[in-house]
Write an enzyme that holds these catalytic residues in place. Structure first.
Site, mmCIF file in Angstrom:
data_model
loop_
_atom_site.group_PDB
_atom_site.id
_atom_site.type_symbol
_atom_site.label_atom_id
_atom_site.label_comp_id
_atom_site.label_asym_id
_atom_site.label_seq_id
_atom_site.Cartn_x
_atom_site.Cartn_y
_atom_site.Cartn_z
ATOM 1 N N GLU A 443 1.049 -1.178 -0.017
ATOM 2 C CA GLU A 443 0.049 -0.018 -0.046
ATOM 3 C C GLU A 443 0.702 1.144 -0.021
ATOM 4 O O GLU A 443 0.414 2.156 0.595
ATOM 5 C CB GLU A 443 -0.941 -0.075 1.245
HETATM 6 C C1 LIG Z 1 2.596 -9.810 0.244
HETATM 7 C C2 LIG Z 1 2.295 -8.683 -0.527
HETATM 8 C C3 LIG Z 1 0.888 -8.448 -1.048
HETATM 9 C C4 LIG Z 1 0.646 -7.467 -2.027
HETATM 10 N N1 LIG Z 1 -0.450 -7.166 -2.226
HETATM 11 C C5 LIG Z 1 -0.517 -6.513 -3.311
HETATM 12 C C6 LIG Z 1 -2.002 -6.251 -4.033
HETATM 13 O O1 LIG Z 1 -3.034 -6.907 -3.448
HETATM 14 N N2 LIG Z 1 -2.051 -5.526 -5.140
HETATM 15 C C7 LIG Z 1 -0.894 -4.798 -5.742
HETATM 16 O O2 LIG Z 1 -1.144 -4.103 -6.663
HETATM 17 N N3 LIG Z 1 0.138 -4.885 -5.027
HETATM 18 C C8 LIG Z 1 0.227 -5.646 -3.901
HETATM 19 N N4 LIG Z 1 1.703 -5.554 -3.484
HETATM 20 C C9 LIG Z 1 2.640 -5.156 -3.902
HETATM 21 C C10 LIG Z 1 3.203 -3.741 -3.100
HETATM 22 O O3 LIG Z 1 2.148 -2.921 -3.078
HETATM 23 C C11 LIG Z 1 4.577 -3.319 -3.608
HETATM 24 O O4 LIG Z 1 5.500 -4.459 -3.272
HETATM 25 C C12 LIG Z 1 5.043 -2.301 -2.884
HETATM 26 O O5 LIG Z 1 4.081 -0.935 -3.328
HETATM 27 C C13 LIG Z 1 6.623 -1.626 -3.441
HETATM 28 O O6 LIG Z 1 6.752 -1.931 -4.491
HETATM 29 P P1 LIG Z 1 7.811 -2.873 -5.242
HETATM 30 O O7 LIG Z 1 7.881 -4.156 -4.277
HETATM 31 O O8 LIG Z 1 8.073 -2.862 -6.658
HETATM 32 O O9 LIG Z 1 9.083 -1.975 -4.521
HETATM 33 P P2 LIG Z 1 9.881 -0.823 -5.509
HETATM 34 O O10 LIG Z 1 8.886 0.356 -5.773
HETATM 35 O O11 LIG Z 1 10.890 -1.320 -6.319
HETATM 36 O O12 LIG Z 1 10.638 -0.033 -4.066
HETATM 37 C C14 LIG Z 1 11.985 -0.550 -3.663
HETATM 38 C C15 LIG Z 1 12.633 0.326 -2.677
HETATM 39 O O13 LIG Z 1 12.775 1.433 -3.075
HETATM 40 C C16 LIG Z 1 12.124 2.600 -2.168
HETATM 41 N N5 LIG Z 1 11.574 3.599 -3.372
HETATM 42 C C17 LIG Z 1 10.950 3.642 -4.583
HETATM 43 N N6 LIG Z 1 10.886 5.035 -5.043
HETATM 44 C C18 LIG Z 1 11.256 5.604 -4.063
HETATM 45 C C19 LIG Z 1 11.334 7.185 -3.928
HETATM 46 N N7 LIG Z 1 10.766 7.836 -5.039
HETATM 47 N N8 LIG Z 1 12.004 7.713 -2.868
HETATM 48 C C20 LIG Z 1 12.384 6.932 -1.791
HETATM 49 N N9 LIG Z 1 12.381 5.660 -1.850
HETATM 50 C C21 LIG Z 1 11.807 4.915 -3.050
HETATM 51 C C22 LIG Z 1 10.763 2.009 -1.788
HETATM 52 O O14 LIG Z 1 10.235 2.746 -0.445
HETATM 53 C C23 LIG Z 1 11.515 0.756 -1.500
HETATM 54 O O15 LIG Z 1 11.977 0.385 -0.070
HETATM 55 C C24 LIG Z 1 1.827 -6.643 -2.571
HETATM 56 C C25 LIG Z 1 3.282 -7.092 -2.015
HETATM 57 C C26 LIG Z 1 3.381 -7.909 -1.208
HETATM 58 C C27 LIG Z 1 4.895 -8.399 -0.942
#
Ligand SMILES: Cc1cc2nc3c(=O)[nH]c(=O)nc-3n(C[C@H](O)[C@H](O)[C@H](O)COP(=O)(O)OP(=O)(O)OC[C@H]3O[C@@H](n4cnc5c(N)ncnc54)[C@H](O)[C@@H]3O)c2cc1C
Length: 596
Positions: A443
């Site tokens: 989220e």
């Molecule tokens: C168990 C689980 C359930 C989930 N359920 C859903 C769901 O139902 N529907 C759905 O659509 N998604 C879902 N997600 C996805 C989840 O919302 C994403 O994993 C999350 O938004 C982060 O995206 P990412 O994993 O691609 O990390 P990334 O976006 O690659 O981020 C990696 C790191 O970089 C940091 N970062 C990125 N951009 C910036 C910035 N501009 N400034 C500072 N730091 C930054 C982030 O904070 C993080 O620490 C789920 C994930 C999990 C693990």
């Protein structure tokens, strides 16, 4: 495997003595008939359902996990999940706050909020199935066409169908502008959706007849970035006009993620191979529509961690009163036993009180925000509605990030109370730690929440929303500033309020020269503001407790003790956080990436 008893006394204290919700709801024509008895009755029933039906499935669900049949692409959640869902639906729980026009009970959000705390405390993984459905309901209710509402809402309200949110793709999580899923318009007004989504919670299961996936995708001529994303409803089974189930739509679970916690919830890779969908809202404005669901989900995630904080605390407390190790530093407290219970030791008390204070602070704060949502939706006075909209916008990222960071701290402290027995799975404590960790990530990660708070909600707004909320704090300080009994709470509250104001201005000035200053300060800044809010609520709760502590009800003595612990032991963290926030971006940005 431990216990969960809904903290009804504290919930009632927050709702009736702190927030006076029944009086507040009287101002809202839609809820004018709701009184304290109705609220208490709902919460009592909720308490029974969650501790008797859901809690017993929490540990077994974690052990068993979900299973995917790779031939049929069907997912089976852990044993008992489906039957519990049937009971949930039969009791009418999915419809609690939904619009009566679609079969809902129309109760206020502030009641649902407490119920969601109970649901998550008893079984977070299970709660995500109906939790996401409610988000889909809210999104469709606000942005769906009349036909879409008539077709889908009664099914979501009754719980016959569930919902999901499908945003994330392998290359795009935080940055939804990178999204690639495609939507091709069809002659009949529908769209053919193609793409691959990952991490979709409750993406596939057998608990409901149908699953409504809310999918973000791009139209062929869409502009690049976030301005080219549209939202579609893509049902697992295409509904017939009369609401019965039709053909299987090609949106399939290709794999289940192996993960650290919430094993009972199916986290699915979803392959969408030309599935039929219908647009929700306007072309290229999908993120606007999805924000309704995301905001609801952000509050929901805060409640996940509040629930885990509470259940971890309850069990650690029982253990600490029972486990005998060493003698008290001030002499034996239970001389007839071979050792004293560990609750005599100051640091065990610190761990317990940390979880207790974060549970009680989070409960007060989140209930307040839920009441503001009721005002935002239903208050007849437009000025009050606008004020509520602003407050909810300001406070939502704090609910999401502060409650979930505190949930991680609290579950970890509660596990530590058990010593080695906390680390092994038999007692169930390590599950709470594992389950709570995801809440800081999904989220929108907590970093993203802090950027939203400091960048969008405060600096871009010239601090107006924060200033308005600050006026409430200032009024409370003025009202109680001369009350000597309150000075132990008012003095640190006033001190922190002033420091937050200065800190905000200082970061704002630095941000003009260098936008990295915002990114460098945002995480500690959000925690400082979170503490300011908890200090405000604990001071109010302490005032009530001071007035009632001699009446013979030990609840107030306990509340006062927790407030004193909070001010003495948790709030001082702000001194360090302010120094971190002020230390600037240079110490983060000086090294070239290849010098790391
Ligand atoms: C168990 C689980 C359930 C989930 N359920 C859903 C769901 O139902 N529907 C759905 O659509 N998604 C879902 N997600 C996805 C989840 O919302 C994403 O994993 C999350 O938004 C982060 O995206 P990412 O994993 O691609 O990390 P990334 O976006 O690659 O981020 C990696 C790191 O970089 C940091 N970062 C990125 N951009 C910036 C910035 N501009 N400034 C500072 N730091 C930054 C982030 O904070 C993080 O620490 C789920 C994930 C999990 C693990």
């Amino acid at each position: 495997m431990g216990q969960y008893v809904a903290p009804l006394r504290d919930m009632q204290f927050v709702l009736h003595e702190l927030l006076h919700v029944a009086d507040e709801l009287k101002q809202l024509p839609k809820h004018a008939d709701i009184d304290a008895d109705i609220i208490n009755q709902v919460l009592e029933e909720g308490g029974k359902f969650t501790s008797e039906v859901l809690f017993p499935l929490n540990h077994s669900g974690d052990r068993e996990g979900c299973k995917l049949d790779t031939t049929t692409h069907e997912v089976t959640p852990p044993k008992g999940f489906k039957a519990a869902y049937e009971q949930y639906v039969a009791a009418g729980w999915p419809s609690l706050t939904c619009d009566p026009e679609y079969g809902g009970q129309g109760l206020p959000m502030v009641v649902q909020n407490s119920f969601y705390e109970m649901l998550n405390a008893s079984n977070q993984a299970w709660t995500m199935y109906p939790g996401l459905s409610h988000g889909a309901y809210e999104c469709l209710h606000e942005h769906g066409t009349d036909e879409q509402k008539a077709l889908y809402l009664p099914k979501l309200v009754s719980g016959e169908w569930t919902g999901t949110m499908c945003l994330t793709e392998a290359h795009c999580g935080t940055d939804l502008g990178l999204l690639r899923s495609k939507a091709e318009p069809q002659a009949d007004g529908s769209y053919k959706i193609t793409g691959s989504k990952i991490f979709i919670s409750a993406g596939e299961h057998d608990m409901a007849q149908n699953i409504l996936h809310l999918v973000l995708a791009r139209l062929p001529d869409a502009p690049a970035g976030t301005k080219g994303i549209s939202l579609f409803i893509v049902p697992k089974f295409l509904p017939n006009a009369d609401g019965t189930i039709g053909a299987r739509n090609p949106i399939f679970c290709g794999a289940l993620e192996e993960k650290m916690g919430i094993h009972g919830n199916a986290t699915c890779q979803m392959n969408i191979d030309g599935a039929i969908g219908w647009m929700i809202g306007e072309p290229n404005k999908g993120l606007n529509a999805m924000f309704v669901m995301m905001n609801a989900a952000r509050l929901g995630v805060g409640m996940q961690s509040l629930g885990l904080t509470e259940v971890a605390y309850q069990n650690a407390l029982i253990y600490a009163k029972d486990r005998l190790q060493m003698r008290s530093l001030t002499g034996a407290k239970e001389a007839s036993k071979p050792a004293d219970p560990i609750i005599v030791h100051p640091d065990v008390r610190r761990m317990l009180l940390t979880a207790k204070a974060y549970a009680e602070g989070g409960r007060a704060f989140s209930s307040y925000v839920a009441l503001q949502i009721d005002k935002e939706l239903n208050h007849p006075d437009e000025a009050i509605r606008t004020e509520a909209v602003d407050e909810v916008a300001l406070l939502t990222p704090i609910i999401k990030a502060f409650l979930t960071d505190n949930g991680w701290i609290s579950t970890s402290e509660a596990m530590q109370v058990y010593g080695g027995h906390g680390f092994i799975s038999e007692w169930g404590m390590e599950q709470y730690v594992r389950d709570s960790r995801i809440n800081m990530i999904y989220e929108g990660t907590n970093t993203i929440q802090s950027l939203d708070l400091l960048g969008r909600k405060i600096l871009l707004d010239n601090g107006n929303k924060l200033r308005k909320f600050g006026e409430k704090i200032r009024a409370f300080i003025e009202e109680n500033g001369t009350d000597e009994a309150m000075s132990e709470f008012i003095t640190p509250l006033a001190d922190l309020a002033e420091k937050v104001q200065k800190l905000t201005m200082e970061i704002g000035m630095k941000a003009f020269q260098n936008p990295d200053e915002v990114g460098a300060a945002a995480v500690p800044y959000l925690r400082v503001v979170g503490h300011l809010i908890y200090a405000y609520f604990f001071a109010q709760m302490a005032k009530i407790a001071l007035a009632k502590q001699d009446g013979g009800d030990n609840f107030y003595k306990s509340k006062l003790g927790t407030a004193r612990f909070y001010f003495g032991r948790l709030l001082p963290e702000t001194a360090m956080l302010i120094r971190q926030a002020r230390s600037g971006s240079a110490n983060l940005m000086a090294l070239d990436a290849d010098l790391f």
